[in-house]
Design a protein around this motif. Sequence first.
Motif, PDB file in Angstrom:
ATOM      1  N   LEU A   1       7.095  -0.698   9.239  1.00 58.75           N
ATOM      2  CA  LEU A   1       8.411  -0.072   9.024  1.00 58.75           C
ATOM      3  C   LEU A   1       8.448   1.383   9.473  1.00 58.75           C
ATOM      4  O   LEU A   1       8.938   2.256   8.773  1.00 58.75           O
ATOM      5  CB  LEU A   1       8.844  -0.200   7.562  1.00 58.75           C
ATOM      6  CG  LEU A   1       9.058  -1.625   7.059  1.00 58.75           C
ATOM      7  CD1 LEU A   1       9.418  -1.612   5.591  1.00 58.75           C
ATOM      8  CD2 LEU A   1      10.130  -2.338   7.869  1.00 58.75           C
TER       9      LEU A   1
ATOM     10  N   THR B   1      11.091   6.285   8.917  1.00 54.08           N
ATOM     11  CA  THR B   1      11.064   4.933   8.382  1.00 54.08           C
ATOM     12  C   THR B   1      12.247   4.147   8.937  1.00 54.08           C
ATOM     13  O   THR B   1      13.296   4.725   9.226  1.00 54.08           O
ATOM     14  CB  THR B   1      11.125   4.936   6.851  1.00 54.08           C
ATOM     15  OG1 THR B   1      12.300   5.627   6.442  1.00 54.08           O
ATOM     16  CG2 THR B   1       9.907   5.614   6.261  1.00 54.08           C
ATOM     17  N   VAL B   2      12.071   2.858   9.093  1.00 57.21           N
ATOM     18  CA  VAL B   2      13.111   2.020   9.676  1.00 57.21           C
ATOM     19  C   VAL B   2      13.417   0.840   8.759  1.00 57.21           C
ATOM     20  O   VAL B   2      12.650   0.531   7.852  1.00 57.21           O
ATOM     21  CB  VAL B   2      12.714   1.498  11.076  1.00 57.21           C
ATOM     22  CG1 VAL B   2      12.539   2.628  12.052  1.00 57.21           C
ATOM     23  CG2 VAL B   2      11.462   0.657  11.007  1.00 57.21           C
ATOM     24  N   THR B   3      14.545   0.196   9.025  1.00 59.46           N
ATOM     25  CA  THR B   3      14.918  -1.045   8.347  1.00 59.46           C
ATOM     26  C   THR B   3      15.076  -2.130   9.405  1.00 59.46           C
ATOM     27  O   THR B   3      14.886  -1.871  10.594  1.00 59.46           O
ATOM     28  CB  THR B   3      16.244  -0.873   7.581  1.00 59.46           C
ATOM     29  OG1 THR B   3      17.289  -0.612   8.526  1.00 59.46           O
ATOM     30  CG2 THR B   3      16.161   0.273   6.586  1.00 59.46           C
ATOM     31  N   ALA B   4      15.469  -3.292   8.969  1.00 57.37           N
ATOM     32  CA  ALA B   4      15.638  -4.401   9.904  1.00 57.37           C
ATOM     33  C   ALA B   4      16.801  -4.167  10.860  1.00 57.37           C
ATOM     34  O   ALA B   4      16.848  -4.744  11.938  1.00 57.37           O
ATOM     35  CB  ALA B   4      15.855  -5.698   9.139  1.00 57.37           C
TER      36      ALA B   4
ATOM     37  N   THR C   1      17.663  -1.150  12.167  1.00 56.19           N
ATOM     38  CA  THR C   1      17.464   0.065  12.953  1.00 56.19           C
ATOM     39  C   THR C   1      17.295  -0.268  14.427  1.00 56.19           C
ATOM     40  O   THR C   1      16.568  -1.184  14.793  1.00 56.19           O
ATOM     41  CB  THR C   1      16.233   0.836  12.448  1.00 56.19           C
ATOM     42  OG1 THR C   1      16.400   1.107  11.065  1.00 56.19           O
ATOM     43  CG2 THR C   1      16.064   2.144  13.189  1.00 56.19           C
TER      44      THR C   1
ATOM     45  N   MET D   1       7.918  -2.946  13.146  1.00 53.90           N
ATOM     46  CA  MET D   1       8.504  -3.590  11.971  1.00 53.90           C
ATOM     47  C   MET D   1       7.445  -3.990  10.947  1.00 53.90           C
ATOM     48  O   MET D   1       7.755  -4.148   9.776  1.00 53.90           O
ATOM     49  CB  MET D   1       9.313  -4.820  12.398  1.00 53.90           C
ATOM     50  CG  MET D   1      10.593  -4.481  13.123  1.00 53.90           C
ATOM     51  SD  MET D   1      11.654  -3.346  12.213  1.00 53.90           S
ATOM     52  CE  MET D   1      12.102  -4.346  10.821  1.00 53.90           C
TER      53      MET D   1
END
Length: 102
Positions: free
Chosen positions: A43, A59-62, A64, A40
């Motif tokens: 990201l 890429t990730v978000t909160a 994911t 995180m």
Amino acid sequence: MGKRKSRAKPPPKKRMDKLDTVFSCPFCNHGSSVECRIDMKNLIGEASCRICQESFSTTVTALTEPIDIYSEWIDECERVNNPEDDGKNLEDDEEEEAYENV
């Protein structure tokens, strides 16, 4: 005279089932060899196989979860393995066939 109302107990909360964090590899088909990690701070989400050393990062978000990273990997593998789709839709193919037949 009326009775005092007694308080009803609230219904018990339903437990959510835990989602998987370990999956089977799409390349070597070895069960439970793909592990997903989410960073995180940067990201970045990474899925990698311990057996054949294949890996995928995205890429990730909160919001994911590990299953999301694995699903994106599977979708990307299918997209690469089906080159005939190339962004065309069925209507374009039907129009091309109509012009060829004339």
